[in-house]
Design an enzyme around this catalytic site. Structure first.
Site, PDB file in Angstrom:
ATOM      1  N   ASN A   7       0.913  -1.056  -0.103  1.00 46.23           N
ATOM      2  CA  ASN A   7      -0.104  -0.116  -0.057  1.00 46.23           C
ATOM      3  C   ASN A   7       0.662   1.345  -0.075  1.00 46.23           C
ATOM      4  O   ASN A   7       1.577   1.352   0.870  1.00 46.23           O
ATOM      5  CB  ASN A   7      -0.869   0.090   1.302  1.00 46.23           C
ATOM      6  CG  ASN A   7      -1.885   1.102   1.352  1.00 46.23           C
ATOM      7  OD1 ASN A   7      -1.437   2.307   0.947  1.00 46.23           O
ATOM      8  ND2 ASN A   7      -3.337   0.894   1.708  1.00 46.23           N
ATOM      9  N   GLU A  34      -3.973   1.804  -3.003  1.00 45.94           N
ATOM     10  CA  GLU A  34      -4.027   3.394  -2.620  1.00 45.94           C
ATOM     11  C   GLU A  34      -3.136   4.214  -3.538  1.00 45.94           C
ATOM     12  O   GLU A  34      -2.184   4.997  -3.393  1.00 45.94           O
ATOM     13  CB  GLU A  34      -3.754   3.623  -1.089  1.00 45.94           C
ATOM     14  CG  GLU A  34      -4.822   3.421  -0.344  1.00 45.94           C
ATOM     15  CD  GLU A  34      -5.028   4.280   0.920  1.00 45.94           C
ATOM     16  OE1 GLU A  34      -5.328   5.394   1.031  1.00 45.94           O
ATOM     17  OE2 GLU A  34      -4.120   3.915   1.849  1.00 45.94           O
ATOM     18  N   ASP A 149      -3.980  -4.861   1.087  1.00 48.96           N
ATOM     19  CA  ASP A 149      -4.276  -4.176   2.518  1.00 48.96           C
ATOM     20  C   ASP A 149      -5.683  -4.690   2.925  1.00 48.96           C
ATOM     21  O   ASP A 149      -6.704  -4.248   2.175  1.00 48.96           O
ATOM     22  CB  ASP A 149      -4.306  -2.884   2.055  1.00 48.96           C
ATOM     23  CG  ASP A 149      -4.510  -2.069   3.385  1.00 48.96           C
ATOM     24  OD1 ASP A 149      -4.920  -2.645   4.402  1.00 48.96           O
ATOM     25  OD2 ASP A 149      -4.685  -0.689   3.370  1.00 48.96           O
ATOM     26  N   ASN A 151      -6.919  -4.356   5.563  1.00 44.32           N
ATOM     27  CA  ASN A 151      -7.511  -3.562   6.875  1.00 44.32           C
ATOM     28  C   ASN A 151      -8.069  -4.471   7.927  1.00 44.32           C
ATOM     29  O   ASN A 151      -9.207  -4.273   8.281  1.00 44.32           O
ATOM     30  CB  ASN A 151      -8.400  -2.665   6.501  1.00 44.32           C
ATOM     31  CG  ASN A 151      -7.742  -1.196   6.024  1.00 44.32           C
ATOM     32  OD1 ASN A 151      -6.973  -0.877   6.714  1.00 44.32           O
ATOM     33  ND2 ASN A 151      -8.036  -0.767   4.978  1.00 44.32           N
ATOM     34  N   ASP A 220      -1.715  -6.369   6.372  1.00 43.74           N
ATOM     35  CA  ASP A 220      -1.260  -6.590   4.893  1.00 43.74           C
ATOM     36  C   ASP A 220      -0.859  -8.088   4.468  1.00 43.74           C
ATOM     37  O   ASP A 220      -0.062  -8.564   5.150  1.00 43.74           O
ATOM     38  CB  ASP A 220      -0.323  -5.743   4.214  1.00 43.74           C
ATOM     39  CG  ASP A 220      -0.696  -4.327   4.430  1.00 43.74           C
ATOM     40  OD1 ASP A 220      -1.101  -3.726   3.329  1.00 43.74           O
ATOM     41  OD2 ASP A 220      -0.328  -3.655   5.426  1.00 43.74           O
ATOM     42  N   ASP A 249       2.919   4.488   5.054  1.00 48.20           N
ATOM     43  CA  ASP A 249       2.797   4.222   6.359  1.00 48.20           C
ATOM     44  C   ASP A 249       2.560   2.686   6.143  1.00 48.20           C
ATOM     45  O   ASP A 249       2.645   2.045   7.492  1.00 48.20           O
ATOM     46  CB  ASP A 249       1.612   4.828   6.909  1.00 48.20           C
ATOM     47  CG  ASP A 249       0.314   5.127   6.079  1.00 48.20           C
ATOM     48  OD1 ASP A 249       0.136   4.608   4.713  1.00 48.20           O
ATOM     49  OD2 ASP A 249      -0.539   5.820   6.412  1.00 48.20           O
ATOM     50  N   HIS A 250       2.393   2.111   4.996  1.00 47.86           N
ATOM     51  CA  HIS A 250       2.366   0.749   4.975  1.00 47.86           C
ATOM     52  C   HIS A 250       3.968   0.071   4.446  1.00 47.86           C
ATOM     53  O   HIS A 250       4.511   1.048   3.684  1.00 47.86           O
ATOM     54  CB  HIS A 250       1.435   0.180   4.135  1.00 47.86           C
ATOM     55  CG  HIS A 250      -0.029   0.277   4.629  1.00 47.86           C
ATOM     56  ND1 HIS A 250      -0.705  -0.643   4.815  1.00 47.86           N
ATOM     57  CD2 HIS A 250      -0.730   1.172   4.520  1.00 47.86           C
ATOM     58  CE1 HIS A 250      -1.889  -0.498   5.185  1.00 47.86           C
ATOM     59  NE2 HIS A 250      -1.973   1.048   4.985  1.00 47.86           N
TER      60      HIS A 250
END
Length: 259
Positions: A7, A34, A149, A151, A220, A249-250
């Site tokens: 991501n 993303e 991802d 989530n 993930d 951030d991933h």
DNA sequence: ATGGCCCGTACCACGGGA
């Protein structure tokens, strides 16, 4: 065959970091989430110059997924079946043809916060559609994987501070139940099949020094059909990427399969 | 001790992320 999921939190902001990582990690296939870009603005030439075939499923501003592959991609489809009115770009799949063909699905599962509310309803409805697609993949009895991802924090051990997440859409019992319902169809979660170490994460918030404190979560994932799991050699998280300049951030997670 | 960010869009904060 090395397959990675990443991501990137915006292709425009991540061009340099993504390019450097691709050059070093050399994945055969990279599933991106993303991209936050329409297809026309995705810098496909940069990846084609590195030898990748590029397939995108983007939209303006938010979401968006892509597949980069050094091997040929066949039968590319966009969008998770089950809701023709869903306009969010969160699913792309293709068959990658190496020594043998593998069906590869790249996904960006909805965040779902705040709970309760329409965003959480959308997350759970999306996971019900994912369940149906997962059943079809199993019925094919072919090597297939769904990665991206999710989530979803599968277990308490997948968060540094699970108590902070109990009412969050990533860890709520309904979310984890929906996840387990899919896994229990017969999928192998690649990372835990290869690694039992504690404190292994794939996301750290930009806020509050989360990276420096290793205050992360593992969200993930790779889910594999039995025919794909039989080929699994390794699964690792490239966590050091999080400490670089201008990181997402991933971080990337990758598998090596004998295909 | 507490609180702390980043991206895209648009041009001003704001929605969205997790």
């Amino acid at each position: 065959m090395k397959i990675a999921t990443f991501n990137i939190n915006g292709i425009k902001a991540r061009i340099n970091a993504l390019s450097d990582w691709l050059d070093e990690a050399q994945p055969d296939v990279a599933l991106l989430q993303e991209i936050k870009s329409i297809d026309e603005n995705f810098p496909r030439e940069m990846f084609e110059d590195k030898g990748y075939n590029v397939q995108t499923h983007g939209q303006k501003s938010f979401n968006g997924v892509a597949i980069l592959s050094k091997l040929p991609l066949e039968d590319v489809t966009r969008g998770l079946p089950g809701d023709d009115d869903d306009e969010q770009a969160r699913w792309i799949e293709a068959t990658v043809v190496g020594e043998q063909a593998v069906r590869i699905c790249g996904l960006y599962l909805p965040n779902g916060n705040p709970v309760p509310g329409p965003k959480y309803d959308y997350k759970l409805a999306w996971m019900e559609r994912l369940y149906k697609r997962a059943q079809e993949l199993l019925r094919s009895e072919e090597p297939a994987l769904m990665a991206g991802d999710y989530n979803i924090i599968p277990q308490a051990e997948d968060a540094k501070k699970p108590e902070d997440w109990v009412d969050d859409a990533l860890f709520r019992i309904e979310s984890r139940t929906a996840w387990r319902k899919i896994v229990n169809l017969g999928f192998t979660e690649a990372f835990r099949a290869r690694n039992q170490l504690p404190e292994q994460y794939s996301f750290w918030d930009y806020q509050a020094g989360a990276w420096n404190r290793n205050n992360g979560i593992r969200i993930d994932h790779f889910l594999m059909t039995p025919q794909c799991a039989d080929l699994l050699r390794d699964c690792q998280i490239d966590s050091a990427i999080r400490g670089r300049e201008k990181p997402s951030d991933h971080v990337p997670v990758w598998v090596d399969i004998a295909a």
